[in-house]
Motif scaffolding. Sequence first.
Motif, PDB file in Angstrom:
ATOM      1  N   ASN A   1       0.819  -1.204   0.000  1.00 22.55           N
ATOM      2  CA  ASN A   1       0.000   0.000   0.000  1.00 22.55           C
ATOM      3  C   ASN A   1       0.859   1.263   0.000  1.00 22.55           C
ATOM      4  O   ASN A   1       0.561   2.223  -0.727  1.00 22.55           O
ATOM      5  CB  ASN A   1      -0.929   0.002   1.210  1.00 22.55           C
ATOM      6  CG  ASN A   1      -1.984  -1.081   1.141  1.00 22.55           C
ATOM      7  OD1 ASN A   1      -2.330  -1.564   0.059  1.00 22.55           O
ATOM      8  ND2 ASN A   1      -2.503  -1.487   2.287  1.00 22.55           N
ATOM      9  N   SER A   2       1.924   1.268   0.795  1.00 23.25           N
ATOM     10  CA  SER A   2       2.777   2.455   0.844  1.00 23.25           C
ATOM     11  C   SER A   2       3.465   2.705  -0.493  1.00 23.25           C
ATOM     12  O   SER A   2       3.611   3.850  -0.919  1.00 23.25           O
ATOM     13  CB  SER A   2       3.832   2.296   1.949  1.00 23.25           C
ATOM     14  OG  SER A   2       3.241   2.391   3.221  1.00 23.25           O
TER      15      SER A   2
ATOM     16  N   TYR B   1       0.718   4.120  -2.769  1.00 21.95           N
ATOM     17  CA  TYR B   1       0.392   5.494  -2.388  1.00 21.95           C
ATOM     18  C   TYR B   1       1.509   6.457  -2.778  1.00 21.95           C
ATOM     19  O   TYR B   1       1.246   7.567  -3.249  1.00 21.95           O
ATOM     20  CB  TYR B   1       0.156   5.587  -0.878  1.00 21.95           C
ATOM     21  CG  TYR B   1      -1.045   4.828  -0.374  1.00 21.95           C
ATOM     22  CD1 TYR B   1      -2.012   4.334  -1.259  1.00 21.95           C
ATOM     23  CD2 TYR B   1      -1.235   4.579   0.978  1.00 21.95           C
ATOM     24  CE1 TYR B   1      -3.112   3.637  -0.807  1.00 21.95           C
ATOM     25  CE2 TYR B   1      -2.337   3.885   1.445  1.00 21.95           C
ATOM     26  CZ  TYR B   1      -3.271   3.409   0.547  1.00 21.95           C
ATOM     27  OH  TYR B   1      -4.360   2.719   1.009  1.00 21.95           O
TER      28      TYR B   1
ATOM     29  N   TRP C   1       5.537   8.472   2.075  1.00 14.80           N
ATOM     30  CA  TRP C   1       6.013   7.212   2.650  1.00 14.80           C
ATOM     31  C   TRP C   1       5.891   7.223   4.180  1.00 14.80           C
ATOM     32  O   TRP C   1       5.579   6.208   4.793  1.00 14.80           O
ATOM     33  CB  TRP C   1       7.461   6.973   2.240  1.00 14.80           C
ATOM     34  CG  TRP C   1       7.999   5.679   2.754  1.00 14.80           C
ATOM     35  CD1 TRP C   1       8.740   5.482   3.891  1.00 14.80           C
ATOM     36  CD2 TRP C   1       7.827   4.388   2.172  1.00 14.80           C
ATOM     37  NE1 TRP C   1       9.043   4.160   4.048  1.00 14.80           N
ATOM     38  CE2 TRP C   1       8.492   3.457   3.005  1.00 14.80           C
ATOM     39  CE3 TRP C   1       7.182   3.928   1.022  1.00 14.80           C
ATOM     40  CZ2 TRP C   1       8.528   2.098   2.729  1.00 14.80           C
ATOM     41  CZ3 TRP C   1       7.222   2.575   0.739  1.00 14.80           C
ATOM     42  CH2 TRP C   1       7.879   1.674   1.581  1.00 14.80           C
TER      43      TRP C   1
ATOM     44  N   PRO D   1      -1.365   1.902   5.234  1.00 14.24           N
ATOM     45  CA  PRO D   1       0.020   1.994   4.765  1.00 14.24           C
ATOM     46  C   PRO D   1       0.968   1.380   5.785  1.00 14.24           C
ATOM     47  O   PRO D   1       0.593   1.038   6.912  1.00 14.24           O
ATOM     48  CB  PRO D   1       0.244   3.504   4.630  1.00 14.24           C
ATOM     49  CG  PRO D   1      -0.684   4.105   5.630  1.00 14.24           C
ATOM     50  CD  PRO D   1      -1.891   3.210   5.660  1.00 14.24           C
TER      51      PRO D   1
END
Length: 323
Positions: A99-100, A103, A231, A248
């Motif tokens: 996910n991070s 993103y 991040w 995240p």
Amino acid sequence: MTSTTPSAPAETSTRLDGTRVIHKAVGSRDDRWFDRLNVVFVLLVVVMIGYPLWFVIIASVSDPQAVQAGRVWLWPVEATLDGYRRVFGHSAIWIGYRNSIVYTLVGVAVHLALVLPCSYALSRAHMIGRTAVTWYILFTMLFSGGIIPTYLLVRNLGLLDTMWAVILPGAAGAWSILVARAFFTQTVPEELAEAAKVDGASDLQTFLRIALPLSLPIIVTLGLFHGVGLWNEYFKALIYLSDRDKFPLQLVLRELLIVSQDPSAGGGGAGTGGDAGSIVEQVRLASLIKYAVMIVASLPLLLIYPFLQRFFTQGVLIGSVKG
């Protein structure tokens, strides 16, 4: 009488053919001492900055009791990988990594897609009302709507519990627009744009074919700044996301760290003697997990930065020198 600083004597050397060559000394004795002091100062700064990172690395693979007793200085003591096994054994860690990464990549792409055209347009002298727009953007750096109005806006737009709730708020930063505007003003002067227009290029073609190829340093700099922010982002995810599959990495690590530091989270209470050993073991793992989490969260950025350093150095010097 006037005193002069003694300079270093010239040095001579003899070539293979017997010819003597005189080498002129560069700098005086004071200059050499100044250089030596600069080297010592830089080494001290490197140690002050690098040692904390090195300590976190060795503490993450050392016995927690040795760390607490102060026996860990330069090398790991009673090396163990239990902290990393515990961290990477958590299935949500890999979901958080995924996910991070998504993103960060999508967020940086959206950020650059909004900032670069806006800043290029503001750098052109023929744009009508560019001063008013610049002041309007600058105004947003001084005042913000606040958490509650932002949350209501995100909810009314139907972005709750989606990745866009993390990416879109703050996607076009005022600071990034102003820095990129200064870069385009210096790198793509009006004369260059006029020459392209004479050759039949439109404003869009000038931006895509001339401005962007010359803008790699500012693109990398803005992307790196915004990417690091995305991040390390966890607060937006904390208030906007409820689906754990969308969390995240930073939010997953936060929860893992909280759970590891709570002895009652290991299952069972502390009132029975049979659970005492497991509680002591969990307290031991908590220290390892604390340092392992720092490394896991920072490792991707530490690996990427050396490859972008030369562009980043050029980008941060924007506006410092005028030619």
